[in-house]
Design an enzyme around this catalytic site. Structure first.
Site: not given
Ligand code: DGY
Length: 438
Positions: A35, A166, A358, A401
């Protein structure tokens, strides 16, 4: 300011370009992500359409023979990321491609992106649309034929990395019921980023435990659906699938692909029928997750709860109550407006953490999806607020990020977290400033 930032956003994309695809950021994410590449392609669409095309072509090289599109394609070598291709070991699946890939997928944004690239460039990319349409159609076909055990038009995800969000607190109750082994993991993410801004070690043990289970079943979808302890219908994932269906329907009509258009319309109608009924929580006034394994709703609100706006799912009055309760004023903006929109998790929850990945920080891709959803419903004032919050964060901190959502921080506290020079933050900045509200 804007023209300098525009140039810097372009530099971020150029700096992360790897001869055919774009990494999300150096060190932390050194391969091609699914994505991410969708959002990145859109950013490239504003500055170099050839790169946008190459981005999507490279990703599609990872497609499995059953239509599945993995979340990472390991085109290159890099030692800075865990888990790498040897951990995934996808050659156990009869469908794995020649390319090295992971064995799970990510939210399906590509059909939407293809339509948006067409919005930006029009007929000049019709040949490209014709080239990639069949692969994207096959991905959606995979979802509706392999991931929808009750034929509800609501597909499941089997891993938290498939959600994209995540370590959202939404998963905490799933992890609490798992007795994953205490693996000694050689994590690399915490060598690049402060561990307090990343998922915990115990969470990583659960993530890897799921991968080990899928490997033991040779990535067989039937076994995963029957046995995976993580089996969730996710409102963000399903809303993106539906918005991408719309994109593919439009592109399919343009190409005269009648059979595929008819099938997509059928899936879309089925999804539309069940989505609101099953995933809307009237008490909390937002969309929530459904745990298929535990047969229960996971009643917590996150930024994913608002993405169904993008796919036109809530009836207008429901959209109104959701926006006024959470975004306009209320939970996610804070009663006194103390948060930048949009925190990734409910700030009124005890599990909200403004610094940890997250579990609270603002993410640019979620803001962009919600922004476009708000515009779809005509909530222009809140959409403007979301847009200006997003631009303020990026312009004050740079292309990080994720961002601490609290407006008032103690002196000396910097709010940009995770990877810096992060591709989708730069790519979506370009989209925010280049396209005025629809
Ligand atoms: C990570 O490694 O943190 C990623 O989000 C997994 O795709």
């Amino acid at each position: 300011m804007r023209s300098e930032m525009r140039a810097r956003a372009r530099e971020v994309l150029e700096g992360n370009w790897q001869d055919g695809f774009t990494i999300p950021c150096k060190g932390l994410y050194p391969f091609q992500w699914n994505w991410d590449s969708g959002f990145i392609a859109l950013g490239w669409g504003h500055v170099n359409m050839e790169r946008a095309k190459q981005e999507l072509r490279s990703l599609l090289r990872g497609q499995w023979s059953n239509g599945f599109l993995p979340h990472i394609v390991f085109h290159n070598e890099a030692e800075t990321y865990f888990p790498g291709p040897e951990v995934w070991d996808v050659s156990r699946s009869a469908y794995a491609p020649a390319a090295r890939t992971s064995g799970i997928t990510q939210p399906p944004v590509l059909g939407y992106v293809l339509e948006q690239l067409y919005e930006i460039s029009g007929e000049s990319i019709t040949d490209f649309v014709r080239e990639v349409f069949p692969a994207l159609y096959r991905w959606h076909h995979y979802f509706y034929t392999h991931r929808d055990p009750h034929q509800e038009g609501l597909v499941y995800i089997c891993h938290n990395w498939e959600a994209g969000t995540d370590n959202t607190p939404v998963w905490d109750s799933i992890w609490a019921g798992l007795d994953s082994p205490q693996y000694q993991l050689n994590r690399r993410d915490t060598q690049h980023v402060d561990a307090s801004n990343r998922p915990s070690n115990r969470e990583y043990q659960h993530y890897i435990h799921l991968v080990e289970l899928f490997k033991s079943w040779n990535y067989d979808d039937v076994q995963i659906a029957e046995k995976s302890p993580f089996l969730i219908q996710d409102p963000l994932f399903n809303a993106l699938l539906m918005r991408s269906n719309e994109g593919l329907i439009r592109m399919g009509q343009l190409l005269g692909r009648e059979a595929e258009v008819a099938q997509l319309q059928q899936w879309q109608a089925l999804s539309k029928h069940h989505f609101h009924q099953k995933l809307y929580c009237p008490l909390q006034k937002g969309y929530v997750y459904y745990d298929l394994r535990g047969n229960r709703r996971l009643n917590a609100l996150s930024s994913s709860s608002f993405v169904p706006l993008l796919a036109g799912i809530p009836p207008a009055h429901v959209a109104g109550e959701m926006v006024s309760s959470h975004l306009d004023s209320g939970t996610f903006s804070g009663v006194g407006g103390e948060f930048y929109l949009c925190p990734s998790f409910d700030p009124s929850s005890p599990f909200f953490d403004p610094k940890r990945y997250w579990r609270g920080p603002v993410w640019i891709n979620l803001n962009w999806l919600i922004y476009r959803g708000l515009l779809r419903y005509g909530f222009t004032e809140v959409a403007d607020k979301l847009r200006s919050d997003t631009l303020d964060l990026l312009e004050a901190c740079g292309f990080y990020e994720y961002f601490d959502p609290r407006r008032h921080l103690e002196p000396g506290h910097f709010r940009g977290y995770g990877g810096n020079h992060f591709s989708w933050s730069a790519a979506l900045y370009l989209d925010f400033i280049n396209r005025q509200p629809i």
